[in-house]
Design a protein around this motif. Sequence first.
Motif, PDB file in Angstrom:
ATOM      1  N   HIS A  51      -1.884   8.671  -7.173  1.00 56.04           N
ATOM      2  CA  HIS A  51      -1.178   9.348  -8.251  1.00 56.04           C
ATOM      3  C   HIS A  51      -0.034   8.447  -8.668  1.00 56.04           C
ATOM      4  CE1 HIS A  51       1.217  12.231 -10.517  1.00 56.04           C
ATOM      5  NE2 HIS A  51       0.101  12.945 -10.612  1.00 56.04           N
ATOM      6  N   PRO A  52       0.238   8.306  -9.963  1.00 53.23           N
ATOM      7  CA  PRO A  52       1.255   7.353 -10.410  1.00 53.23           C
ATOM      8  C   PRO A  52       2.686   7.689  -9.976  1.00 53.23           C
ATOM      9  CG  PRO A  52       0.405   8.619 -12.273  1.00 53.23           C
ATOM     10  CD  PRO A  52      -0.465   8.931 -11.092  1.00 53.23           C
ATOM     11  N   VAL A  53       3.009   8.942  -9.728  1.00 57.35           N
ATOM     12  CA  VAL A  53       4.387   9.294  -9.375  1.00 57.35           C
ATOM     13  C   VAL A  53       4.805   8.680  -8.033  1.00 57.35           C
ATOM     14  CG1 VAL A  53       5.961  11.188  -8.847  1.00 57.35           C
ATOM     15  CG2 VAL A  53       4.457  11.345 -10.833  1.00 57.35           C
ATOM     16  N   PRO A  54       4.085   8.930  -6.932  1.00 52.35           N
ATOM     17  CA  PRO A  54       4.506   8.276  -5.688  1.00 52.35           C
ATOM     18  C   PRO A  54       4.360   6.753  -5.738  1.00 52.35           C
ATOM     19  CG  PRO A  54       2.533   9.600  -5.336  1.00 52.35           C
ATOM     20  CD  PRO A  54       3.004   9.880  -6.719  1.00 52.35           C
ATOM     21  N   ALA A  55       3.363   6.270  -6.468  1.00 51.87           N
ATOM     22  CA  ALA A  55       3.200   4.820  -6.599  1.00 51.87           C
ATOM     23  C   ALA A  55       4.416   4.214  -7.298  1.00 51.87           C
ATOM     24  CB  ALA A  55       1.915   4.504  -7.367  1.00 51.87           C
ATOM     25  N   GLU A  59       7.340   1.582  -5.800  1.00 50.97           N
ATOM     26  CA  GLU A  59       7.781   0.361  -6.480  1.00 50.97           C
ATOM     27  C   GLU A  59       9.296   0.351  -6.661  1.00 50.97           C
ATOM     28  OE1 GLU A  59       5.566   0.407 -10.104  1.00 50.97           O
ATOM     29  OE2 GLU A  59       3.717  -0.298  -9.154  1.00 50.97           O
ATOM     30  N   GLU A  60       9.869   1.482  -7.076  1.00 47.99           N
ATOM     31  CA  GLU A  60      11.314   1.567  -7.241  1.00 47.99           C
ATOM     32  C   GLU A  60      12.037   1.383  -5.914  1.00 47.99           C
ATOM     33  OE1 GLU A  60      12.005   5.339  -9.125  1.00 47.99           O
ATOM     34  OE2 GLU A  60      11.980   4.447 -11.123  1.00 47.99           O
ATOM     35  N   LEU A  61      11.515   1.973  -4.857  1.00 50.87           N
ATOM     36  CA  LEU A  61      12.122   1.849  -3.539  1.00 50.87           C
ATOM     37  C   LEU A  61      12.074   0.405  -3.054  1.00 50.87           C
ATOM     38  CD1 LEU A  61      13.378   3.297  -1.098  1.00 50.87           C
ATOM     39  CD2 LEU A  61      11.057   3.678  -0.251  1.00 50.87           C
ATOM     40  N   TRP A  71       8.181  -6.399   0.170  1.00 47.43           N
ATOM     41  CA  TRP A  71       8.424  -5.065   0.711  1.00 47.43           C
ATOM     42  C   TRP A  71       7.315  -4.112   0.306  1.00 47.43           C
ATOM     43  CZ3 TRP A  71      12.041  -4.712   4.270  1.00 47.43           C
ATOM     44  CH2 TRP A  71      13.072  -5.652   4.275  1.00 47.43           C
ATOM     45  N   VAL A  72       6.985  -3.204   1.213  1.00 42.90           N
ATOM     46  CA  VAL A  72       5.952  -2.207   0.979  1.00 42.90           C
ATOM     47  C   VAL A  72       6.475  -0.862   1.458  1.00 42.90           C
ATOM     48  CG1 VAL A  72       3.612  -1.473   1.593  1.00 42.90           C
ATOM     49  CG2 VAL A  72       4.122  -3.900   1.323  1.00 42.90           C
ATOM     50  N   ALA A  73       6.172   0.201   0.732  1.00 45.39           N
ATOM     51  CA  ALA A  73       6.514   1.556   1.164  1.00 45.39           C
ATOM     52  C   ALA A  73       5.263   2.195   1.745  1.00 45.39           C
ATOM     53  CB  ALA A  73       7.032   2.379  -0.009  1.00 45.39           C
ATOM     54  N   HIS A  74       5.398   2.787   2.923  1.00 43.21           N
ATOM     55  CA  HIS A  74       4.293   3.482   3.572  1.00 43.21           C
ATOM     56  C   HIS A  74       4.595   4.974   3.566  1.00 43.21           C
ATOM     57  CE1 HIS A  74       2.305  -0.105   5.213  1.00 43.21           C
ATOM     58  NE2 HIS A  74       3.517  -0.581   5.359  1.00 43.21           N
ATOM     59  N   PHE A  75       3.764   5.762   2.935  1.00 45.51           N
ATOM     60  CA  PHE A  75       3.927   7.210   2.934  1.00 45.51           C
ATOM     61  C   PHE A  75       3.084   7.804   4.053  1.00 45.51           C
ATOM     62  CE2 PHE A  75       4.813   6.004  -1.473  1.00 45.51           C
ATOM     63  CZ  PHE A  75       6.063   6.565  -1.612  1.00 45.51           C
ATOM     64  N   THR A  76       3.664   8.739   4.772  1.00 45.05           N
ATOM     65  CA  THR A  76       2.953   9.380   5.873  1.00 45.05           C
ATOM     66  C   THR A  76       2.935  10.885   5.647  1.00 45.05           C
ATOM     67  OG1 THR A  76       4.963   9.540   7.192  1.00 45.05           O
ATOM     68  CG2 THR A  76       3.614   7.566   7.507  1.00 45.05           C
TER      69      THR A  76
END
Length: 115
Positions: A51-55, A59-61, A71-76
């Motif tokens: 979904h574009p919102v968390p993606a 990117e912003e984070l 840097w990469v964000a990992h959602f759990t």
Amino acid sequence: MQYVWDEKGNKLIDLLGMSLCISVGHAHPAVVAAVQEQMAQLTHCTTNFYHPVPAHFAEELAATMPAGHDWVAHFTNSGTEAIDLAMMMARAATGNQDMIALRNSTTGQPMARRH
């Protein structure tokens, strides 16, 4: 909002901010309105589908992090998964396998136990 009623109709002040509770009162109109607005846009967000919102948030984070790294964000899905991921990443980054842990606790909250 800050009040709850027991089964006998007694009015009580809710002073608890426990696990899975939000400390803004019960059915606060501003919170209810924000939840309804969000539900109309995106009901459930999971890592099972794109979904574009968390993606976009990821990117912003990542853009706020210091330059010079990828840097990469990992959602759990839970605090347990987040801690497991953090432990694996720490071990991979440092080469150390040892961890320090608290006994009789969960993800940030002490557990009740018999004495």
